[in-house]
Each structure stands twice: as C-alpha cells, then as structure tokens.
Design a protein around this motif. Structure first.
Motif, PDB file in Angstrom:
ATOM      1  N   LEU A 234       0.846  -1.201   0.000  1.00  0.00           N
ATOM      2  CA  LEU A 234       0.000   0.000   0.000  1.00  0.00           C
ATOM      3  C   LEU A 234       0.882   1.252   0.000  1.00  0.00           C
ATOM      4  CD1 LEU A 234      -2.519  -1.274   2.676  1.00  0.00           C
ATOM      5  CD2 LEU A 234      -3.171  -0.514   0.369  1.00  0.00           C
ATOM      6  N   PRO A 235       0.398   2.356  -0.583  1.00  0.00           N
ATOM      7  CA  PRO A 235       1.194   3.596  -0.544  1.00  0.00           C
ATOM      8  C   PRO A 235       1.043   4.329   0.788  1.00  0.00           C
ATOM      9  CG  PRO A 235      -0.867   3.997  -1.693  1.00  0.00           C
ATOM     10  CD  PRO A 235      -0.884   2.529  -1.299  1.00  0.00           C
ATOM     11  N   ARG A 236       1.998   5.214   1.075  1.00  0.00           N
ATOM     12  CA  ARG A 236       1.802   6.187   2.159  1.00  0.00           C
ATOM     13  C   ARG A 236       1.007   7.350   1.575  1.00  0.00           C
ATOM     14  NH1 ARG A 236       6.928   5.706   1.711  1.00  0.00           N
ATOM     15  NH2 ARG A 236       7.593   7.893   1.764  1.00  0.00           N
ATOM     16  N   MET A 237      -0.014   7.800   2.318  1.00  0.00           N
ATOM     17  CA  MET A 237      -0.876   8.882   1.829  1.00  0.00           C
ATOM     18  C   MET A 237      -0.458  10.196   2.474  1.00  0.00           C
ATOM     19  SD  MET A 237      -2.888   7.137  -0.169  1.00  0.00           S
ATOM     20  CE  MET A 237      -4.035   8.419  -0.610  1.00  0.00           C
ATOM     21  N   ARG A 279      -4.349   8.553   6.664  1.00  0.00           N
ATOM     22  CA  ARG A 279      -3.014   8.937   7.123  1.00  0.00           C
ATOM     23  C   ARG A 279      -2.453   7.881   8.081  1.00  0.00           C
ATOM     24  NH1 ARG A 279      -2.622  13.493  11.525  1.00  0.00           N
ATOM     25  NH2 ARG A 279      -3.692  11.776  12.567  1.00  0.00           N
ATOM     26  N   ASP A 280      -3.252   7.503   9.078  1.00  0.00           N
ATOM     27  CA  ASP A 280      -2.734   6.631  10.136  1.00  0.00           C
ATOM     28  C   ASP A 280      -2.476   5.216   9.626  1.00  0.00           C
ATOM     29  OD1 ASP A 280      -2.895   8.827  11.712  1.00  0.00           O
ATOM     30  OD2 ASP A 280      -4.657   8.172  12.848  1.00  0.00           O
ATOM     31  N   PHE A 286      -0.189  14.699   7.216  1.00  0.00           N
ATOM     32  CA  PHE A 286      -0.823  15.916   6.714  1.00  0.00           C
ATOM     33  C   PHE A 286       0.195  17.040   6.896  1.00  0.00           C
ATOM     34  CE2 PHE A 286      -4.899  14.103   8.749  1.00  0.00           C
ATOM     35  CZ  PHE A 286      -5.272  13.452   7.584  1.00  0.00           C
ATOM     36  N   ALA A 287       0.226  17.970   5.946  1.00  0.00           N
ATOM     37  CA  ALA A 287       1.073  19.154   6.112  1.00  0.00           C
ATOM     38  C   ALA A 287       0.407  20.328   5.417  1.00  0.00           C
ATOM     39  CB  ALA A 287       2.467  18.909   5.535  1.00  0.00           C
ATOM     40  N   ALA A 288       0.826  21.535   5.837  1.00  0.00           N
ATOM     41  CA  ALA A 288       0.265  22.759   5.267  1.00  0.00           C
ATOM     42  C   ALA A 288       1.240  23.352   4.260  1.00  0.00           C
ATOM     43  CB  ALA A 288      -0.008  23.766   6.380  1.00  0.00           C
ATOM     44  N   VAL A 289       0.707  23.847   3.159  1.00  0.00           N
ATOM     45  CA  VAL A 289       1.526  24.568   2.170  1.00  0.00           C
ATOM     46  C   VAL A 289       0.983  25.987   2.057  1.00  0.00           C
ATOM     47  CG1 VAL A 289       2.384  22.623   0.829  1.00  0.00           C
ATOM     48  CG2 VAL A 289       0.114  23.507   0.322  1.00  0.00           C
ATOM     49  N   THR A 290       1.903  26.957   2.003  1.00  0.00           N
ATOM     50  CA  THR A 290       1.474  28.357   1.917  1.00  0.00           C
ATOM     51  C   THR A 290       0.973  28.658   0.506  1.00  0.00           C
ATOM     52  OG1 THR A 290       3.647  29.113   1.203  1.00  0.00           O
ATOM     53  CG2 THR A 290       3.255  29.021   3.591  1.00  0.00           C
ATOM     54  N   ASP A 291       0.240  29.767   0.389  1.00  0.00           N
ATOM     55  CA  ASP A 291      -0.223  30.181  -0.941  1.00  0.00           C
ATOM     56  C   ASP A 291       0.972  30.411  -1.870  1.00  0.00           C
ATOM     57  OD1 ASP A 291      -2.820  29.968  -0.140  1.00  0.00           O
ATOM     58  OD2 ASP A 291      -3.321  32.090  -0.350  1.00  0.00           O
ATOM     59  N   GLU A 292       2.055  30.905  -1.316  1.00  0.00           N
ATOM     60  CA  GLU A 292       3.238  31.139  -2.148  1.00  0.00           C
ATOM     61  C   GLU A 292       3.813  29.809  -2.658  1.00  0.00           C
ATOM     62  OE1 GLU A 292       6.239  33.400  -0.224  1.00  0.00           O
ATOM     63  OE2 GLU A 292       7.419  33.603  -2.053  1.00  0.00           O
TER      64      GLU A 292
END
Ligand code: F0G
Length: 396
Positions: A234-237, A279-280, A286-292
């Motif tokens: 299985l992949p990591r999501m 995820r688990d 999970f991670a956040a990406v900025t608009d930039e």
C-alpha cells in the motif's frame, strides 16, 4: 475484469480492428470497474466518459526530488476535475432511486460536475456556493448546464450545512456531496487506474485535501485492491492543505479559512475521520503549504511540465517539494501526485500569477493571505506586419 474493461469495445465479435482507427474507447468509470461500483445491472448509467485520465511522468519534478514522479492528471475529466468520477455514480444512483433533482454545496468543481451530470440525466440541479469565492470557469459551467445557483453569504462549510439540512427536509432532492457514499465509490476508481497502469501501487501518493472525500476514496481504492491481492504493498498517503485552511494539520476546525486555492478553502472537512484513517493506516502525514508554495508549484507545473492546473491542484506538488526538501521522501521512490482540476477553471489566477520572472510584484486582492504574487508580463501589441513580428520576437 479490469483487463477486459480496457480491451477493445467492438460492435460485433467478428469486427476486425482497422489500422487507421482506434478500435476502442474508454467506457467511463462505472463500466470500467463495474464489479466495484454500487450500481445494479438494470440501472441506466449516467456517464460522460469520465476517468481513464493520463498518468503522466513528470521529468522535471522527478529530477528535483530524486524520485520517479507521476502526475495523475484528473483535470482531463469531462468537466475538468476529479469530481466526475464520483458524480457519474451519485447521479446514476439518484436517477435509479427516483430523485427529481440533485443538490450540492461546493467551492466550484462539485457544482460544475453535478450540473453537467444532472443535465445529462434530465434531473434538476441546485448548487450552494460561497458568494464571490468560486473561480470564474466553474461558475460558467454551472450556468451553462442550467443549474440553479444560490450564492450564500458564508463559506463552504456553511453551504454544506445548509445543503445537508435541505436534502434531509426534502428527500426528493439527492445530496451529491462526497458525504454521499456513491461519490467515494466512484472516486476510488482513480486508485484502481493507477495500480492497473503501474502494475503496483506507488510508494507515496500526494493529494490536495479540502473536504477530505478524495483522500478517503483513494485510500478505500488502494485498500480494496490490496485485500483482493491485486497489489502487494500500500502507498503512504500524504495530504496537503492550504496554510490558511488547514484544520487536519492543526487537529481542529478553522473558523475563517482563507487561501488563493479557493477549491480547498474549507475549515471543517466532512470526511475528517476518513482522512485521519488514511493517514494513520498508511503511515502518511498531513502538512500545510502556503499560498506562495502553491503558486510556485502551479507555475512549475505549467512552465516546466506543460500541465496547466488550478491552484488547489498544485498543493499536492507544493507539498511533495516541501516534504522532499525536509528529507521525508527517500530517493528512488515511486511517487504519484494527483492534480485534481484543470487550469482553465481559474483564468484569473493564470493571468495574474502565471510568471514570477519579469513580472511585477503587486499588492492587490491577489496578495490576500500574505502570499507574494506576481503579475504576468502584458501581452505585446504588434502591428500586422512580418517585420514587426520578427523584431518583437528578437529574430530581426
Ligand atoms: N482539488 C480540487 C480542484 C477541488 O475542487 C477539491 C474539492 C479538492 C482538491 C479537495 O478534494 O474536498 O475531496 O478533499 N472541491 C470541492 C468542491 C470541495 O466543492 O468542488 P476533497
């Protein structure tokens, strides 16, 4: 099973393939994966030929991260987003169950898809969208397909609450948001296609996450193939949210979500639990990406890979670049990034933010949310004269 669905669709058993004409066409996700879809054999299938989208090698990205990176280009679906995979199933079920119309809340793509499939099925369609916050192309689609469009003074989360209540109070209307299990079953088809084409699952799958239906659906799809013995691993999501709308990253709803990626401007994802499970169980994150970061990936995709996506789609690639720079992606892995919607959905962002080099930095509505955004150089006006063209191109 899948092999048969991908084989020639001939009109008679004796038809011989013509050397000058492709002998088959993609039949849409219900026919391609019928045994995995909650659709009875006697039901009328409502399809626009969705799915079967390119799994495109991305050479520039692969070099950048030291992996084999593929893009699942789901903007190539009939209405320009991955939503069509689920909408064919949701509208097929709604029609079979006698609904008179369909209803959804949307940041734009779900409404465009629902409007198109409802038109095809002869059902009415009503969409609840956050006022002033959906990209122009998506609104144009809902208008063109004849949907009743209600612009709500509120955000997507408010729209979804209203849509759920309306559908519960008036059951002649089927709710076709991803809280509808038929949508998830249809969207799982993207995972089947990837495994069928690669002959395995990727090591890592990167997705933009908003309402979290899609990451839930992909994980269900990979799990189904795994338990049927069709894939060994299985992949990591990895799910990426915009920094101003990142409830899953923070572990709490966001009251006033903000991002240039309006498709994922969502503060309280309906499929929260599904995303956390993905995820688990997969050992993902999970991670956040900025608009930039989103706009940098957006420009990279269009300028280097030749793939024009809408900003939310670029969040998957922005996230890959971020986690790769942080050393979280081992070299040599097989990586798939889903790019979820077509760039033509959002022409305003394309015209205002396409280029950094040579563009001027501006402080307008486009810099909302603290992003550094650049204008594209203005198109040059040239006389209808060959010498003027050559000179403008630096050839003469
Ligand atoms: N990418 C695009 C282009 C989208 O339109 C959406 C969601 C997502 C990513 C996130 O997918 O919600 O399943 O996590 N758009 C919805 C809509 C909310 O209304 O069109 P998700």
């Amino acid at each position: 099973m899948q092999a048969a669905a991908r084989g020639p669709l001939s009109t008679s058993p004796s038809a011989t393939p013509s050397p000058t004409r492709a002998p088959w066409r993609w039949p849409g996700v219900i026919e391609a994966y019928r045994e995995r879809m909650p659709v009875r054999p006697d039901w009328q299938v409502v399809t626009l030929g969705e799915g079967g989208t390119p799994l495109l090698p991305a050479p520039h990205l692969s070099d950048r991260v030291g992996c084999a990176v593929y893009l699942k280009v789901d903007g190539a679906n009939p209405t320009g987003s991955f939503k069509d995979r689920g909408m064919t199933v949701a509208v097929t079920v709604a029609l079979a169950e006698g609904a008179q119309g369909v209803l959804c809340a949307s940041t734009g793509n779900t409404s465009a898809s629902a409007a198109a499939y409802a038109a095809r099925a002869g059902l009415s369609c009503a969409v609840l969208v956050p006022r002033g916050k959906i990209a122009l192309g998506k609104l144009a689609q809902a208008v063109a397909h004849g949907a009743k469009i209600l612009q709500i003074d509120g955000n997507f989360d408010d729209c979804l609450e209203l849509a759920r209540k309306t559908a519960a109070d008036y059951p002649v209307t089927a709710l076709v948001n991803s809280v509808n299990p038929a949508r998830i079953a249809g969207q799982a088809s993207a995972a089947y296609e990837i495994c069928d084409e690669l002959g395995r699952a990727p090591d890592l799958h990167c997705l933009p996450v908003g309402n979290a239906g899609n990451i839930t659906a992909y994980w269900a799809g990979y799990r189904a193939y795994h338990s049927d013995g069709l894939i060994a691993e299985l992949p990591r999501m990895f799910g990426f949210q915009a920094a101003g709308a990142a409830p899953l990253v923070h572990g709490a709803p966001v009251t006033n979500p903000e991002t240039i990626a309006t498709a994922i401007r969502i503060g309280a994802p309906a499929s929260w639990a599904g995303a956390v499970t993905a995820r688990d169980e997969s050992g993902g994150l999970f991670a956040a990406v900025t608009d930039e970061e989103i706009l940098t990936a957006y420009r990279l995709l269009s300028a280097r890979e030749g793939v024009f996506v809408e900003p939310a789609s670029a969040a998957s690639v922005a996230g890959l670049l971020q986690v790769s720079a942080a050393g979280k992606v081992p070299a040599g892995e097989l990586v798939v990034c889903t790019v979820t919607g077509h760039g033509l959905k959002d022409p305003d962002t394309a015209l205002h933010a396409a280029r950094s080099e040579g563009g001027a930095r501006i402080d307008s509505a486009w810099s909302e949310g603290g992003a550094r955004i650049y204008t594209a150089p203005d198109p040059v006006v040239v006389a209808a004269d060959a010498n003027a063209v050559a000179s403008a191109l630096g050839l003469a």
